[in-house]
Design an enzyme around this catalytic site. Structure first.
Site, PDB file in Angstrom:
ATOM      1  N   HIS A 268       0.844  -1.205   0.000  1.00 38.59           N
ATOM      2  CA  HIS A 268       0.000   0.000   0.000  1.00 38.59           C
ATOM      3  C   HIS A 268       0.882   1.259   0.000  1.00 38.59           C
ATOM      4  O   HIS A 268       0.744   2.127  -0.858  1.00 38.59           O
ATOM      5  CB  HIS A 268      -0.906  -0.021   1.242  1.00 38.59           C
ATOM      6  CG  HIS A 268      -1.789   1.175   1.382  1.00 38.59           C
ATOM      7  ND1 HIS A 268      -3.114   1.171   1.013  1.00 38.59           N
ATOM      8  CD2 HIS A 268      -1.544   2.434   1.844  1.00 38.59           C
ATOM      9  CE1 HIS A 268      -3.643   2.373   1.236  1.00 38.59           C
ATOM     10  NE2 HIS A 268      -2.710   3.160   1.749  1.00 38.59           N
ATOM     11  N   GLU A 269       1.796   1.314   0.943  1.00 38.38           N
ATOM     12  CA  GLU A 269       2.657   2.502   1.038  1.00 38.38           C
ATOM     13  C   GLU A 269       3.570   2.615  -0.190  1.00 38.38           C
ATOM     14  O   GLU A 269       3.951   3.719  -0.592  1.00 38.38           O
ATOM     15  CB  GLU A 269       3.480   2.479   2.328  1.00 38.38           C
ATOM     16  CG  GLU A 269       2.658   2.441   3.632  1.00 38.38           C
ATOM     17  CD  GLU A 269       1.600   3.538   3.748  1.00 38.38           C
ATOM     18  OE1 GLU A 269       1.780   4.615   3.151  1.00 38.38           O
ATOM     19  OE2 GLU A 269       0.576   3.304   4.438  1.00 38.38           O
ATOM     20  N   HIS A 272       1.814   4.662  -2.739  1.00 33.18           N
ATOM     21  CA  HIS A 272       1.988   6.098  -2.459  1.00 33.18           C
ATOM     22  C   HIS A 272       3.384   6.552  -2.898  1.00 33.18           C
ATOM     23  O   HIS A 272       3.558   7.622  -3.474  1.00 33.18           O
ATOM     24  CB  HIS A 272       1.821   6.374  -0.963  1.00 33.18           C
ATOM     25  CG  HIS A 272       0.398   6.286  -0.469  1.00 33.18           C
ATOM     26  ND1 HIS A 272      -0.615   7.023  -1.021  1.00 33.18           N
ATOM     27  CD2 HIS A 272      -0.163   5.559   0.535  1.00 33.18           C
ATOM     28  CE1 HIS A 272      -1.747   6.753  -0.370  1.00 33.18           C
ATOM     29  NE2 HIS A 272      -1.502   5.870   0.575  1.00 33.18           N
ATOM     30  N   GLU A 298      -4.623   7.784  -2.879  1.00 31.66           N
ATOM     31  CA  GLU A 298      -5.127   6.491  -2.397  1.00 31.66           C
ATOM     32  C   GLU A 298      -5.414   5.545  -3.559  1.00 31.66           C
ATOM     33  O   GLU A 298      -5.338   4.320  -3.406  1.00 31.66           O
ATOM     34  CB  GLU A 298      -6.367   6.721  -1.526  1.00 31.66           C
ATOM     35  CG  GLU A 298      -6.714   5.580  -0.581  1.00 31.66           C
ATOM     36  CD  GLU A 298      -5.689   5.348   0.537  1.00 31.66           C
ATOM     37  OE1 GLU A 298      -4.694   6.096   0.649  1.00 31.66           O
ATOM     38  OE2 GLU A 298      -5.888   4.380   1.295  1.00 31.66           O
TER      39      GLU A 298
HETATM   40 ZN    ZN Z   1      -2.963   5.240   1.958  1.00 27.96          ZN
END
Ligand code: ZN
Length: 504
Positions: A268-269, A272, A298
């Protein structure tokens, strides 16, 4: 002898020079903040807080100095599109920053610090009444903030605009209503179907060091996170931060008895991180060198974590390597059983642990309650009851206490009102973008093999490189040919989970 005239520095050049300084100060404060979360010895906290406040103050002073007013008024962008965007975005940020009187900013900082401490205690003691007066205060500040910023239709628009520039509450309402009406029946069918998957594999032992190694290796090979511009550390709450596009810090946390937390958290990170890394170097050290909005951000993290990291091709491709890294987890398993295990749908209490189908209901609930609190149609003291009622209505579960209910998130205690919808907007955009990218047959074929190099190139080209020089709406329409909606996401959920749960 004639004297050579001093070369005149243009207003635009001087503006950029000052913006670079503001950006450098913010980067220094950001680095201190990253250090605080990952490396700093605990006793350093008091002085570190003062040091960071000094840097934040200097950066604010520079940005709101009278000279900045003049430069912003006089600078001419010429014919350069990026310069025009820089002026547009900086003028907007500047206007939003200077509309807030210093007393208001100070009052808000004090109130949110108090609210944060009250929230921690209230959560520990399961005592909503202890937090309630602070939440009333934060709501009052939010209303005043909206009045100071100004708005056309609804005060919430002024709040939302900080996180999702250009998005209106009326649009969010329409998109969420559509999403709710079309995914609630799916959720009911999934729950009714039940299944025979063995979820105990998720809590088999997987040592932290091996989790870290595997998570990071895949983040590099599949998603492009390279140690030449990034590093991974551990923190209590995972996050991504960066001080340039080539200095990116990702954090994760480990539970040796629940590996999905670190693996999917890391990926997830990484989403980003790759967004920030993909922003054009031309925008470096300016207000344009960040993601376009929280929702667009996101969409990138959710794409890597869920659409790719929780896909069947991904587990087919990486199962053997996973089995080497986590032999105890993989014993008696195969790619398909693990794929099903990491895609469990289960209505439950906690947002951050929610699956793809139920997650958005946690957000819709918060959005409705924020609106009601802001409009004054719901009193803070009645909030726990309203929360629990909606949890029952949406997910069929009732929190046994407020700690696992209305007190679970940090956002309201920090005054982050208007922030929650961006999580769901990001989910919706992630699928809309991936479907658009797969319009290219080469990308679609690669994604089926869990190879993502062309997809990553497409994301840089259509999303990342613009930074904030395009609005979220412009990026969405430019990349997908239509405004943000629920269609692609609903279809994605129906296809994926009808297959997993054997729904006809
Ligand atoms: Zn996030």
């Amino acid at each position: 002898m004639t004297s050579v005239p001093e070369p005149k520095v243009s207003d635009l050049a001087e503006l950029k020079r000052r913006l670079h300084q503001v950006s450098d100060l913010s980067a220094a404060a950001g680095l201190m903040s990253w250090d605080q979360e990952t490396q700093m010895p605990p006793d350093a906290a008091r002085v570190r807080g003062l040091q960071m406040a000094t840097l934040a103050g200097l950066s604010h002073e520079l940005f709101t100095a009278p000279r900045m007013n003049e430069l912003l008024a006089q600078a001419e962008p010429g014919s350069d599109e990026t310069d025009a965007a820089l002026l547009r975005v900086t003028r907007r940020d500047h206007a939003r920053a200077t509309r807030l009187p210093t007393e208001f900013v100070e009052e808000r900082a004090r109130a949110s610090s108090e609210a944060h401490h009250a929230w921690i205690d209230a959560r520990k003691d399961n005592d909503f009444a202890h937090f309630a007066p602070h939440l009333e205060k934060m709501m009052d500040l939010a209303r005043r903030y909206a009045d100071l910023q100004g708005f056309d239709d609804h005060p919430y628009d002024a709040l939302l605009d900080d996180y999702e520039p250009g998005m209106k509450v009326s649009q969010v309402r329409a998109i969420f209503a559509d999403l709710r009406d079309r995914t609630l029946p799916l959720l009911r069918r999934i729950v009714a179907a039940g299944d025979a998957t063995d979820y105990s594999v998720l809590s088999r032992p997987f040592p932290a060091a091996a989790q870290r190694q595997f998570g990071l290796k895949i983040a590099g090979e599949a998603f492009g996170l390279n140690p030449s511009f990034s590093r991974l550390d551990e923190s209590a709450h995972p996050f991504q931060t960066n001080f340039s596009r080539d200095d990116i810090r990702v954090t994760t946390r480990f539970d040796e008895r629940y590996f999905p937390m670190s693996l999917f958290g890391t990926w997830h990170e990484t989403g980003h991180a790759m967004y920030e890394h993909g922003i054009s170097a031309r925008l470096e050290r300016t207000p344009l060198s960040r993601g376009a909005s929280l929702g667009v951000h996101e969409s990138q993290s959710r794409m890597f974590e869920n659409l790719l990291g929780r896909s069947r091709p991904f587990w087919q491709r990486h199962f053997a390597e996973f089995a080497q890294a986590a032999p105890e987890v993989a014993r008696g398993q195969d790619a398909e059983s693990l794929y099903r295990a990491v895609n469990r749908v289960r209505p439950d209490l906690i947002r951050v642990e929610a699956d793809e189908v139920t997650y958005n209901f946690h957000i819709m609930l918060r959005f409705e309650l924020e609106l009601a609190l802001l409009e004054g149609t719901l009193a803070v003291r009645d909030l726990p009851e309203a929360w629990n009622a909606r949890m029952g209505e949406f997910l069929g579960v009732t929190p046994p206490d407020d700690t696992r209910g209305v007190l679970q998130d940090i956002h309201w205690s920090a005054g982050l009102i208007g922030y929650f919808p961006t999580y769901t907007l990001g989910n919706l955009l992630s699928v809309q973008l991936l479907e658009a990218a797969k319009g290219d047959a080469g990308i679609a074929e690669e994604v089926e093999r869990a190879e993502y190099s062309r997809l990553r190139g497409w994301l840089v080209q259509n999303v990342h490189r613009y930074g904030r020089s395009r609005t979220p709406h412009e990026i969405t329409v430019g990349a997908t040919g239509k405004p943000l909606g629920a269609d692609a996401y609903v279809k994605y959920l129906e296809d994926k989970y009808s297959d997993i749960y054997g729904l006809s």
